[in-house]
Structures are given as structure tokens and as C-alpha cells.
Design an enzyme around this catalytic site. Structure first.
Site, PDB file in Angstrom:
ATOM      1  N   SER A  41       7.111  10.357  -3.378  1.00 55.58           N
ATOM      2  CA  SER A  41       6.014  10.012  -2.472  1.00 55.58           C
ATOM      3  C   SER A  41       6.478   9.538  -1.104  1.00 55.58           C
ATOM      4  CB  SER A  41       5.131   8.929  -3.100  1.00 55.58           C
ATOM      5  OG  SER A  41       5.895   7.788  -3.440  1.00 55.58           O
ATOM      6  N   ASP A 349       0.264   0.309   0.602  1.00 60.69           N
ATOM      7  CA  ASP A 349      -0.586   0.256  -0.592  1.00 60.69           C
ATOM      8  C   ASP A 349       0.083  -0.390  -1.798  1.00 60.69           C
ATOM      9  OD1 ASP A 349       1.290   2.142  -1.155  1.00 60.69           O
ATOM     10  OD2 ASP A 349      -0.095   3.798  -1.491  1.00 60.69           O
ATOM     11  N   HIS A 352       4.096   2.178  -0.932  1.00 62.83           N
ATOM     12  CA  HIS A 352       4.566   2.973   0.206  1.00 62.83           C
ATOM     13  C   HIS A 352       4.491   2.197   1.516  1.00 62.83           C
ATOM     14  CE1 HIS A 352       2.666   5.598  -2.902  1.00 62.83           C
ATOM     15  NE2 HIS A 352       3.878   6.117  -2.865  1.00 62.83           N
TER      16      HIS A 352
END
Length: 383
Positions: A41, A349, A352
Site C-alpha cells: 500500500s 489513516d 499510511h
């Protein structure tokens, strides 16, 4: 920054300047026509969103002004890498809508690991698209893109030229999820360390395979200080004695450093083995740890608190992640909202980084100050 990292940083900077100013070293900028990215991610520009549903708003709010497949309020480090090389943002390989692969492709998906996991996405949160699968996708893309490109028409415009595969920059940012996977299975720190050599062995195999497909320039990030991420601090039991003076979980950061040391040694061996390759190791751990532990000095605040989330000490709830909604009186209400100003926050979040943090990180690593060998991004084709 810890004293040893400060010393390393100064050494890297001095070496980088020396290398770039040396009359005996070519400093001609590389003309990378494409980027092929592999990862999780930290560099996913839409892979997981295309396969399992789009990352919901407020993701993307700062730069794209709507969800853009990224788990951030805006651009990622890979986006800034592309910008700096004069290339368009990478389309996710898995995204069939509106994609343009003429200057590369992104095989990263959020939740990916190097080593395949024996769980489903719904069970553990880890993507089934591990690094070995990403390589298969790349190899298939390499072959099939040239078959379709010869047909001309729209394919001619949307697919890369054959020579781009040997001239491209191959970027990697993966490994973080391999470390946390063991902890989710209730392994001890020593047990997690014990399987890291196997993880690195599988990583090496993928590099060798890409080299076999013609890849020559590799830009490889190590993994960041996972012990400073809200989702780690919220989910796992960490005693007061295991928290450093900045609020980060020491055991998790030690495992990350152990992985990074092994990765650096692994890449050193690969340089000997793959004689035509340029393999650059980038110490993003030191950069991220510096940003988190010296947040105010760099214009940031609340480094361990998520900007977008809901509740708890770290504004993180794994059951109500960024963008989560709740139905109240028949109306959907966003519960996990963005903070007022993401531009002064580091963590987006709980997992990240914000666009502002990603941009700062990129600015530190682009000039080669945290690279080994100490060469900048724009000359990363020179060994």
C-alpha cells in the site's frame, strides 16, 4: 534521530556529494522511459481498489479531490518519483478503466507481502497478490503488451515499447506486511526474525527473474519504523518498558531494522551475482523515523495520531477505518473523517502517510543522501 542514524546520514550526504562532483564518475542523468513498480500500500496507485473496491473518500481529497486508488489524502512517494523523472503517474496493472501503460505499470497492491500468506484478504487483511504473483503479472504484461502493440491503433499509444523494459527503473517498496503477519499469528519477535531469511530469499528470486526479463536498474526501499504506526500501537500489546521516548514500540522497530540489515546484505550479494544490474538500496527507515521523532522541527504535528480515523488514543479503530460510515436514522453518516489540515500531519489513516509526509520523504531520498551506493534517483542507472 538516534546518534547512529545521524552519523550514517552525514556519511551518506558527504559520499553523495563526493560521488556527484567527482570528475571520474559519469553524472549524465538517466533517461528512464518507464517505471515498473512492485510493492504494497505504500506504493499502490489503484491495484487493490480495482480488485476489491475503491478506497473510499476522504482518500484522495488533498490532491486528486476524490478517491484515486491510493490509501492517502493525495500523492505517494512513487508519484513524486514519477513526477521527478518527467513521467506520468503509474496506472495500476489491475485497473482496466482509463489506464495508460505507455510509460510503465504498477503491480503493487495494498496488503501485499513478499511471501505468500495462507489466509484470505477477509481473514487477515493481506492481499493475495504477493510479490511472486506481481512478478507473474509483470512477465505476462511484458510478453502480451508487445503482441498487442504490434496490432497498432490504440494499443500503440497505450503500451510501452519493447526497449523500455531494459531501460526502465524498477522500484520496490514491500516487506512491512511480512513482519506484521507473524505478530498477527501470535508469534514472538524471535519467531518473526527467524523467518525473515526466507522472506529475503523469495525477494531475491524475484529480482533475479526481473533481471532475466531484461531489468537492469533497481531502486529498492527498505521498510519503515512500523513500531511508530498507530495501527500497531493500537492493536498489539506493548508494555510501557517497550515504548521509546517518542512513543514508538521498540520490538516492532527492532524487527524492521533486522529486516533492513538483511535486505541490505541480500542486495550486496545480488550486485555481485547480477553484474549488469544497478541496485540501489534506500534507507527510508531513517528518513521516516526522523520525520516522526522530529515532527515539529519539520513543520508537522501529532506524529502518532491518525489524521483520518475514529476514536481511541491514536484516532484509529480497525473496525471503523478512514471513510467508514454509520447509518443513523436511515441516513449514512461518515464517522471516520479527515482531520482539519492533513498538510501538517504525518500519518493519514493509522497505517499510511499523508501526501505532505510522502513529499517530505521523497525530498530526502531523491538526492542519494540515504542511498547505498550513494547515488541520486536521476542517475540510478549508473553502477
Amino acid at each position: 534521530m538516534e546518534p547512529k542514524y545521524m552519523i550514517y546520514g552525514i556519511f551518506r550526504l558527504v559520499m553523495s556529494i563526493a560521488l556527484l562532483t567527482s570528475p571520474t564518475v559519469s553524472i549524465i542523468k538517466c533517461n528512464f522511459p518507464a517505471i515498473f513498480n512492485f510493492g504494497d500500500s505504500n506504493s499502490d496507485t489503484g491495484g487493490l481498489s480495482a480488485a476489491f473496491g475503491e478506497a473510499p473518500p476522504p482518500n484522495g481529497e488533498t490532491y486528486f479531490h476524490s478517491p484515486a486508488g491510493r490509501y492517502s489524502d493525495g500523492r505517494l512517494v512513487i508519484d513524486f518519483i514519477a513526477e521527478s523523472l518527467g513521467l506520468p503517474y503509474l496506472s495500476a496493472y489491475l485497473d482496466s478503466v482509463g489506464s495508460n501503460f505507455s510509460h510503465g505499470a504498477n503491480f503493487a497492491t495494498a496488503g501485499s507481502t513478499i511471501r505468500p500468506q495462507n489466509t484470505t484478504l477477509s481473514q487477515s487483511g493481506y492481499s493475495p497478490i504477493s510479490l511472486d504473483v506481481q512478478f507473474v503479472q509483470f512477465s505476462d504484461f511484458h510478453r502480451r503488451s508487445q503482441v498487442f502493440k504490434k496490432q497498432g491503433g490504440i494499443f500503440e499509444k497505450l503500451l510501452p515499447k519493447e526497449d523500455y523494459f531494459s531501460e526502465a527503473l524498477y522500484t520496490f517498496d514491500i516487506g512491512q506486511n511480512d513482519l506484521t503477519a507473524g505478530y498477527k499469528l501470535n508469534m514472538t519477535t524471535e519467531q518473526v526474525k527467524a523467518y525473515i531469511p526466507d522472506v529475503l530469499g523469495q525477494f531475491s528470486n524475484v529480482i533475479r527473474k526481473i533481471y532475466g526479463e531484461g531489468g537492469r536498474s533497481f531502486w529498492i526501499h527498505n521498510t519503515g519504523p512500523v513500531g511508530c504506526l498507530p495501527y500497531i500501537l493500537d492493536r498489539f500489546l506493548v508494555t510501557a518498558a517497550q515504548i521509546d521516548k517518542y512513543g514508538c514500540a521498540i520490538p516492532f522497530n527492532e524487527v524492521a531494522q533486522y529486516f533492513n540489515l538483511g535486505l541490505k546484505e541480500t542486495l550486496a550479494q545480488l550486485r555481485k551475482e547480477l553484474s549488469e544490474a544497478t541496485i540501489t538500496y534506500i534507507d527510508v527507515y531513517s528518513v521516516k523515523y526522523t520525520l516522526i521523532t522530529q515532527a515539529q522541527d519539520h513543520g508537522f504535528q501529532d506524529p502518532l495520531i491518525a489524521c483520518c480515523g475514529h476514536g481511541g488514543k491514536y484516532n484509529f479503530n480497525r473496525l471503523m477505518k478512514c471513510g467508514a460510515k454509520k447509518t443513523i436514522n436511515g441516513k449514512e453518516i461518515v464517522i471516520a473523517k479527515s482531520c482539519v489540515d492533513p498538510t501538517v500531519r504525518i500519518n493519514w489513516d493509522g497505517v499510511h502517510y499523508t501526501e505532505a509526509a510522502n513529499k517530505w520523504i521523497f525530498q530526502q531520498i531523491a538526492n542519494g543522501s540515504f542511498s547505498y551506493p550513494p547515488i541520486s534517483l536521476k542517475i540510478a542507472c549508473h553502477s
